[in-house]
Scaffold this motif. Structure first.
Motif, PDB file in Angstrom:
ATOM      1  N   MET A 123       0.812  -1.227   0.000  1.00 24.21           N
ATOM      2  CA  MET A 123       0.000   0.000   0.000  1.00 24.21           C
ATOM      3  C   MET A 123       0.838   1.266   0.000  1.00 24.21           C
ATOM      4  O   MET A 123       0.441   2.266  -0.583  1.00 24.21           O
ATOM      5  CB  MET A 123      -0.956   0.008   1.199  1.00 24.21           C
ATOM      6  CG  MET A 123      -2.033  -1.055   1.138  1.00 24.21           C
ATOM      7  SD  MET A 123      -3.006  -1.020  -0.388  1.00 24.21           S
ATOM      8  CE  MET A 123      -2.516  -2.576  -1.116  1.00 24.21           C
ATOM      9  N   THR A 124       2.021   1.240   0.638  1.00 26.56           N
ATOM     10  CA  THR A 124       2.829   2.457   0.643  1.00 26.56           C
ATOM     11  C   THR A 124       3.262   2.829  -0.775  1.00 26.56           C
ATOM     12  O   THR A 124       3.285   4.003  -1.128  1.00 26.56           O
ATOM     13  CB  THR A 124       4.057   2.316   1.558  1.00 26.56           C
ATOM     14  OG1 THR A 124       4.740   1.114   1.249  1.00 26.56           O
ATOM     15  CG2 THR A 124       3.672   2.322   3.014  1.00 26.56           C
ATOM     16  N   TYR A 125       3.577   1.831  -1.587  1.00 26.61           N
ATOM     17  CA  TYR A 125       3.912   2.119  -2.985  1.00 26.61           C
ATOM     18  C   TYR A 125       2.696   2.667  -3.723  1.00 26.61           C
ATOM     19  O   TYR A 125       2.789   3.636  -4.478  1.00 26.61           O
ATOM     20  CB  TYR A 125       4.399   0.848  -3.697  1.00 26.61           C
ATOM     21  CG  TYR A 125       5.784   0.431  -3.331  1.00 26.61           C
ATOM     22  CD1 TYR A 125       6.891   1.050  -3.892  1.00 26.61           C
ATOM     23  CD2 TYR A 125       5.997  -0.603  -2.416  1.00 26.61           C
ATOM     24  CE1 TYR A 125       8.173   0.653  -3.566  1.00 26.61           C
ATOM     25  CE2 TYR A 125       7.282  -1.000  -2.082  1.00 26.61           C
ATOM     26  CZ  TYR A 125       8.356  -0.366  -2.658  1.00 26.61           C
ATOM     27  OH  TYR A 125       9.625  -0.752  -2.329  1.00 26.61           O
ATOM     28  N   LEU A 126       1.574   2.052  -3.518  1.00 27.09           N
ATOM     29  CA  LEU A 126       0.352   2.452  -4.212  1.00 27.09           C
ATOM     30  C   LEU A 126      -0.104   3.847  -3.787  1.00 27.09           C
ATOM     31  O   LEU A 126      -0.397   4.698  -4.627  1.00 27.09           O
ATOM     32  CB  LEU A 126      -0.751   1.422  -3.932  1.00 27.09           C
ATOM     33  CG  LEU A 126      -2.061   1.573  -4.683  1.00 27.09           C
ATOM     34  CD1 LEU A 126      -1.839   1.576  -6.187  1.00 27.09           C
ATOM     35  CD2 LEU A 126      -3.001   0.445  -4.289  1.00 27.09           C
ATOM     36  N   ILE A 127      -0.138   4.073  -2.485  1.00 25.99           N
ATOM     37  CA  ILE A 127      -0.593   5.371  -1.967  1.00 25.99           C
ATOM     38  C   ILE A 127       0.337   6.493  -2.422  1.00 25.99           C
ATOM     39  O   ILE A 127      -0.127   7.557  -2.836  1.00 25.99           O
ATOM     40  CB  ILE A 127      -0.712   5.330  -0.427  1.00 25.99           C
ATOM     41  CG1 ILE A 127      -1.863   4.400  -0.025  1.00 25.99           C
ATOM     42  CG2 ILE A 127      -0.928   6.722   0.147  1.00 25.99           C
ATOM     43  CD1 ILE A 127      -1.884   4.039   1.451  1.00 25.99           C
ATOM     44  N   ALA A 128       1.647   6.260  -2.363  1.00 27.81           N
ATOM     45  CA  ALA A 128       2.595   7.303  -2.780  1.00 27.81           C
ATOM     46  C   ALA A 128       2.407   7.675  -4.246  1.00 27.81           C
ATOM     47  O   ALA A 128       2.587   8.831  -4.630  1.00 27.81           O
ATOM     48  CB  ALA A 128       4.028   6.845  -2.538  1.00 27.81           C
ATOM     49  N   GLY A 129       2.014   6.716  -5.060  1.00 23.48           N
ATOM     50  CA  GLY A 129       1.778   7.004  -6.477  1.00 23.48           C
ATOM     51  C   GLY A 129       0.449   7.688  -6.739  1.00 23.48           C
ATOM     52  O   GLY A 129       0.241   8.244  -7.814  1.00 23.48           O
ATOM     53  N   GLU A 130      -0.451   7.668  -5.777  1.00 23.89           N
ATOM     54  CA  GLU A 130      -1.790   8.233  -5.987  1.00 23.89           C
ATOM     55  C   GLU A 130      -2.053   9.523  -5.210  1.00 23.89           C
ATOM     56  O   GLU A 130      -2.885  10.320  -5.618  1.00 23.89           O
ATOM     57  CB  GLU A 130      -2.858   7.210  -5.566  1.00 23.89           C
ATOM     58  CG  GLU A 130      -2.885   5.983  -6.428  1.00 23.89           C
ATOM     59  CD  GLU A 130      -3.889   4.953  -5.952  1.00 23.89           C
ATOM     60  OE1 GLU A 130      -4.219   4.074  -6.753  1.00 23.89           O
ATOM     61  OE2 GLU A 130      -4.351   5.038  -4.794  1.00 23.89           O
ATOM     62  N   VAL A 131      -1.374   9.726  -4.124  1.00 22.79           N
ATOM     63  CA  VAL A 131      -1.731  10.821  -3.223  1.00 22.79           C
ATOM     64  C   VAL A 131      -1.247  12.196  -3.713  1.00 22.79           C
ATOM     65  O   VAL A 131      -1.856  13.209  -3.413  1.00 22.79           O
ATOM     66  CB  VAL A 131      -1.229  10.522  -1.787  1.00 22.79           C
ATOM     67  CG1 VAL A 131       0.266  10.674  -1.680  1.00 22.79           C
ATOM     68  CG2 VAL A 131      -1.941  11.367  -0.761  1.00 22.79           C
ATOM     69  N   PHE A 132      -0.190  12.222  -4.489  1.00 23.07           N
ATOM     70  CA  PHE A 132       0.356  13.492  -4.953  1.00 23.07           C
ATOM     71  C   PHE A 132      -0.290  13.914  -6.267  1.00 23.07           C
ATOM     72  O   PHE A 132      -0.599  13.067  -7.110  1.00 23.07           O
ATOM     73  CB  PHE A 132       1.875  13.386  -5.142  1.00 23.07           C
ATOM     74  CG  PHE A 132       2.612  13.087  -3.875  1.00 23.07           C
ATOM     75  CD1 PHE A 132       2.833  14.085  -2.931  1.00 23.07           C
ATOM     76  CD2 PHE A 132       3.085  11.818  -3.604  1.00 23.07           C
ATOM     77  CE1 PHE A 132       3.503  13.822  -1.752  1.00 23.07           C
ATOM     78  CE2 PHE A 132       3.765  11.537  -2.435  1.00 23.07           C
ATOM     79  CZ  PHE A 132       3.965  12.540  -1.496  1.00 23.07           C
ATOM     80  N   PRO A 133      -0.488  15.229  -6.464  1.00 20.97           N
ATOM     81  CA  PRO A 133      -1.008  15.700  -7.756  1.00 20.97           C
ATOM     82  C   PRO A 133      -0.058  15.298  -8.893  1.00 20.97           C
ATOM     83  O   PRO A 133       1.140  15.147  -8.692  1.00 20.97           O
ATOM     84  CB  PRO A 133      -1.038  17.226  -7.600  1.00 20.97           C
ATOM     85  CG  PRO A 133      -0.960  17.485  -6.131  1.00 20.97           C
ATOM     86  CD  PRO A 133      -0.254  16.315  -5.524  1.00 20.97           C
ATOM     87  N   VAL A 134      -0.598  15.141 -10.067  1.00 16.48           N
ATOM     88  CA  VAL A 134       0.163  14.650 -11.210  1.00 16.48           C
ATOM     89  C   VAL A 134       1.425  15.474 -11.449  1.00 16.48           C
ATOM     90  O   VAL A 134       2.488  14.917 -11.747  1.00 16.48           O
ATOM     91  CB  VAL A 134      -0.723  14.629 -12.484  1.00 16.48           C
ATOM     92  CG1 VAL A 134       0.103  14.267 -13.700  1.00 16.48           C
ATOM     93  CG2 VAL A 134      -1.873  13.667 -12.303  1.00 16.48           C
ATOM     94  N   ALA A 139       8.167  13.412  -7.938  1.00 18.79           N
ATOM     95  CA  ALA A 139       8.974  13.972  -6.851  1.00 18.79           C
ATOM     96  C   ALA A 139       8.400  13.580  -5.496  1.00 18.79           C
ATOM     97  O   ALA A 139       9.142  13.225  -4.566  1.00 18.79           O
ATOM     98  CB  ALA A 139       9.046  15.490  -6.978  1.00 18.79           C
ATOM     99  N   GLY A 140       7.090  13.616  -5.366  1.00 18.13           N
ATOM    100  CA  GLY A 140       6.454  13.264  -4.093  1.00 18.13           C
ATOM    101  C   GLY A 140       6.663  11.805  -3.731  1.00 18.13           C
ATOM    102  O   GLY A 140       7.007  11.477  -2.591  1.00 18.13           O
ATOM    103  N   ALA A 141       6.457  10.924  -4.695  1.00 18.62           N
ATOM    104  CA  ALA A 141       6.662   9.499  -4.448  1.00 18.62           C
ATOM    105  C   ALA A 141       8.142   9.219  -4.159  1.00 18.62           C
ATOM    106  O   ALA A 141       8.462   8.403  -3.298  1.00 18.62           O
ATOM    107  CB  ALA A 141       6.176   8.680  -5.629  1.00 18.62           C
ATOM    108  N   GLY A 142       9.028   9.899  -4.847  1.00 18.22           N
ATOM    109  CA  GLY A 142      10.463   9.744  -4.589  1.00 18.22           C
ATOM    110  C   GLY A 142      10.855  10.227  -3.205  1.00 18.22           C
ATOM    111  O   GLY A 142      11.657   9.597  -2.519  1.00 18.22           O
ATOM    112  N   PHE A 143      10.262  11.337  -2.787  1.00 22.19           N
ATOM    113  CA  PHE A 143      10.518  11.873  -1.443  1.00 22.19           C
ATOM    114  C   PHE A 143      10.048  10.878  -0.384  1.00 22.19           C
ATOM    115  O   PHE A 143      10.762  10.591   0.577  1.00 22.19           O
ATOM    116  CB  PHE A 143       9.808  13.216  -1.280  1.00 22.19           C
ATOM    117  CG  PHE A 143      10.069  13.900   0.023  1.00 22.19           C
ATOM    118  CD1 PHE A 143      11.305  14.478   0.278  1.00 22.19           C
ATOM    119  CD2 PHE A 143       9.079  13.980   0.985  1.00 22.19           C
ATOM    120  CE1 PHE A 143      11.557  15.115   1.481  1.00 22.19           C
ATOM    121  CE2 PHE A 143       9.320  14.613   2.196  1.00 22.19           C
ATOM    122  CZ  PHE A 143      10.556  15.183   2.445  1.00 22.19           C
TER     123      PHE A 143
END
Length: 195
Positions: A123-134, A139-143
């Protein structure tokens, strides 16, 4: 933060499962006298770790099937709590002897492996890819991933020292605490991205 906490447990248990198993139940020869004894101990511990790791794959399958039905946040919370229960079983097995100790230890590690991949690891991978605006998603998922890798690196360096200094029981209890903290932080601060 949940990704950081999840990586503490996942990498700690994942990297050191053969070592823990060899220490607790895998070592046929407690004081090996030759290279053959050492190899035999390692083979037994590795077979136990491989059996436990099968549940990593089963957990991922459940994550894929349940993420849109149950929700990412709910799966992450359930997964963190399941990880804590699994680690507690493993910790409690240390005070027992014989088959019950082995069953509790393996059950604990197997539950941990399944729950971490059904919940926080996937879920952490999935959420990080979905929670930040496009516009800032990469950058958000990388952070977020960079904080997780801090946990992974800390575990790789500190786990052997902590195993030696405080012992397996206390180290497992600390990981129980980090899993419960991950569930609490997820509950308090996360928002659902399902759908």
């Amino acid at each position: 933060m949940p990704w950081f906490l999840q990586d503490l447990g996942t990498y700690g248990i994942g990297i050191f499962t053969p070592t823990i198993l060899a220490t607790l139940i895998g070592a046929k020869n407690e004081h090996p006298h030759n290279i053959s004894d050492i190899i035999q101990n390692d083979i037994m511990a590795t077979k136990g770790a491989a059996l436990i790791d099968v549940l990593l794959l089963v957990g991922i399958v459940f994550a894929v099937l349940l993420a849109d039905r149950v929700g990412r946040i709910r799966l992450q919370i359930i997964g963190f709590i399941g990880c804590a229960v699994g680690l507690m079983l493993a910790a409690l097995s240390l005070g027992l002897d014989g088959k019950l100790a082995a069953v509790m230890l393996f059950s604990g590690f197997m539950l941990f492996s399944f729950m971490t991949n059904m919940g926080p690891n996937a879920m952490t991978y999935l959420i990080a890819g979905e929670v930040f605006p496009v516009a800032i998603r990469g950058a958000g998922a990388g952070f977020a991933a960079s904080f997780a890798k801090i946990g992974a690196v800390m575990t790789a360096f500190l786990f052997p020292i902590l195993l030696k200094d405080i012992g397996t029981f206390l180290l497992l209890l600390i990981l129980v605490g980090t899993s419960l903290l991950g569930a609490l932080i997820t509950r308090l601060y996360a928002f659902e991205t399902m759908g």
